[in-house]
Design a protein around this motif. Sequence first.
Motif, PDB file in Angstrom:
ATOM      1  N   GLU A   1       0.827  -1.207   0.000  1.00  0.00           N
ATOM      2  CA  GLU A   1       0.000   0.000   0.000  1.00  0.00           C
ATOM      3  C   GLU A   1       0.860   1.256   0.000  1.00  0.00           C
ATOM      4  N   ILE A   2       0.244   2.344  -0.383  1.00  0.00           N
ATOM      5  CA  ILE A   2       0.924   3.643  -0.401  1.00  0.00           C
ATOM      6  C   ILE A   2       0.682   4.331   0.936  1.00  0.00           C
ATOM      7  N   GLY A   3       1.764   4.739   1.588  1.00  0.00           N
ATOM      8  CA  GLY A   3       1.661   5.500   2.826  1.00  0.00           C
ATOM      9  C   GLY A   3       1.642   6.988   2.499  1.00  0.00           C
ATOM     10  N   ARG A   4       0.852   7.747   3.254  1.00  0.00           N
ATOM     11  CA  ARG A   4       0.764   9.196   3.038  1.00  0.00           C
ATOM     12  C   ARG A   4       0.850   9.917   4.367  1.00  0.00           C
ATOM     13  N   ILE A   5       1.688  10.960   4.389  1.00  0.00           N
ATOM     14  CA  ILE A   5       1.731  11.855   5.539  1.00  0.00           C
ATOM     15  C   ILE A   5       1.656  13.282   5.020  1.00  0.00           C
ATOM     16  N   ARG A   6       1.088  14.156   5.821  1.00  0.00           N
ATOM     17  CA  ARG A   6       0.946  15.567   5.451  1.00  0.00           C
ATOM     18  C   ARG A   6       2.012  16.368   6.172  1.00  0.00           C
ATOM     19  N   LEU A   7       2.733  17.186   5.429  1.00  0.00           N
ATOM     20  CA  LEU A   7       3.778  18.038   5.988  1.00  0.00           C
ATOM     21  C   LEU A   7       3.589  19.469   5.518  1.00  0.00           C
ATOM     22  N   THR A   8       4.317  20.375   6.140  1.00  0.00           N
ATOM     23  CA  THR A   8       4.334  21.782   5.766  1.00  0.00           C
ATOM     24  C   THR A   8       5.781  22.213   5.608  1.00  0.00           C
ATOM     25  N   THR A   9       6.054  23.013   4.599  1.00  0.00           N
ATOM     26  CA  THR A   9       7.395  23.557   4.400  1.00  0.00           C
ATOM     27  C   THR A   9       7.643  24.619   5.479  1.00  0.00           C
ATOM     28  N   LEU A  10       8.581  24.347   6.358  1.00  0.00           N
ATOM     29  CA  LEU A  10       8.881  25.231   7.481  1.00  0.00           C
ATOM     30  C   LEU A  10      10.051  26.160   7.141  1.00  0.00           C
ATOM     31  N   PRO A  11      10.222  27.226   7.919  1.00  0.00           N
ATOM     32  CA  PRO A  11      11.362  28.127   7.679  1.00  0.00           C
ATOM     33  C   PRO A  11      12.714  27.407   7.701  1.00  0.00           C
TER      34      PRO A  11
ATOM     35  N   LEU B   1       7.578  28.301   1.155  1.00  0.00           N
ATOM     36  CA  LEU B   1       7.407  28.428   2.599  1.00  0.00           C
ATOM     37  C   LEU B   1       5.940  28.319   2.989  1.00  0.00           C
ATOM     38  N   TRP B   2       5.656  27.536   4.006  1.00  0.00           N
ATOM     39  CA  TRP B   2       4.336  27.279   4.590  1.00  0.00           C
ATOM     40  C   TRP B   2       3.425  26.457   3.679  1.00  0.00           C
ATOM     41  N   GLN B   3       3.923  25.989   2.562  1.00  0.00           N
ATOM     42  CA  GLN B   3       3.084  25.190   1.660  1.00  0.00           C
ATOM     43  C   GLN B   3       2.887  23.795   2.241  1.00  0.00           C
ATOM     44  N   ARG B   4       1.635  23.339   2.232  1.00  0.00           N
ATOM     45  CA  ARG B   4       1.317  21.991   2.705  1.00  0.00           C
ATOM     46  C   ARG B   4       1.461  21.029   1.537  1.00  0.00           C
ATOM     47  N   PHE B   5       1.974  19.847   1.832  1.00  0.00           N
ATOM     48  CA  PHE B   5       2.157  18.830   0.807  1.00  0.00           C
ATOM     49  C   PHE B   5       2.101  17.452   1.449  1.00  0.00           C
ATOM     50  N   ASP B   6       1.852  16.455   0.643  1.00  0.00           N
ATOM     51  CA  ASP B   6       1.850  15.075   1.107  1.00  0.00           C
ATOM     52  C   ASP B   6       3.127  14.394   0.661  1.00  0.00           C
ATOM     53  N   VAL B   7       3.655  13.556   1.524  1.00  0.00           N
ATOM     54  CA  VAL B   7       4.718  12.633   1.131  1.00  0.00           C
ATOM     55  C   VAL B   7       4.039  11.281   0.945  1.00  0.00           C
TER      56      VAL B   7
END
Length: 186
Positions: free
Chosen positions: A28-38, A95-101
């Motif tokens: 299966e594909i694992g997904r986590i949500r992250l944000t680009t931090l400073p 910066l501050w953009q949300r994305f999934d890995v």
Amino acid sequence: MNVIWRTLLVMWSARRRVRREGRIAPTEIGRIRLTTLPTDIDVLRHMNNGRYLSLFDLGRWDLLVRTGMSDVMKRNGWYAVVSAETVTFRKSLELWQRFDVESRLLGHDDKAIYMEHRAVVGGEIYARVIVRARMLKRSGGTLSHQELFAAVGRPEGIPDVEPWMHEWAAASALPSTRAEAPSVWS
């Protein structure tokens, strides 16, 4: 130091997800949500190219925990080390953009396991990395796939590794740790 706290948070979150949702299959594909931090950006105000690899490690940890592999590895004194990786960038994360890995197991050959990680925004791939990892024993030596699959079972539905990945692994390989590898520029 920033990434260690994110790693611990991802592992804690993955354990909570396992308790709530159960384990996921290795295919299966694992997904986590992250944000680009400073701390992730460079002087051009987008994510530093080196940071992608650190953040893709978080996807690997999530997948290891949620499939149950991390427990098996810890119990048996096994660990994985990245032996090669290749990354392709398509769009910048700001910066501050949300994305999934998104992370998935691609397959294995006689020496390594191959994984893919993607940085995805709104269903669109921004970057992708292919990782080749070796399984090792804390007691010394390489973990064979027979030992690994005896402990965890052989996942069904894993496709064969694409031929270009074998070519890439061979072309990018350095000499064995037991062989000399002088730094000579030609």
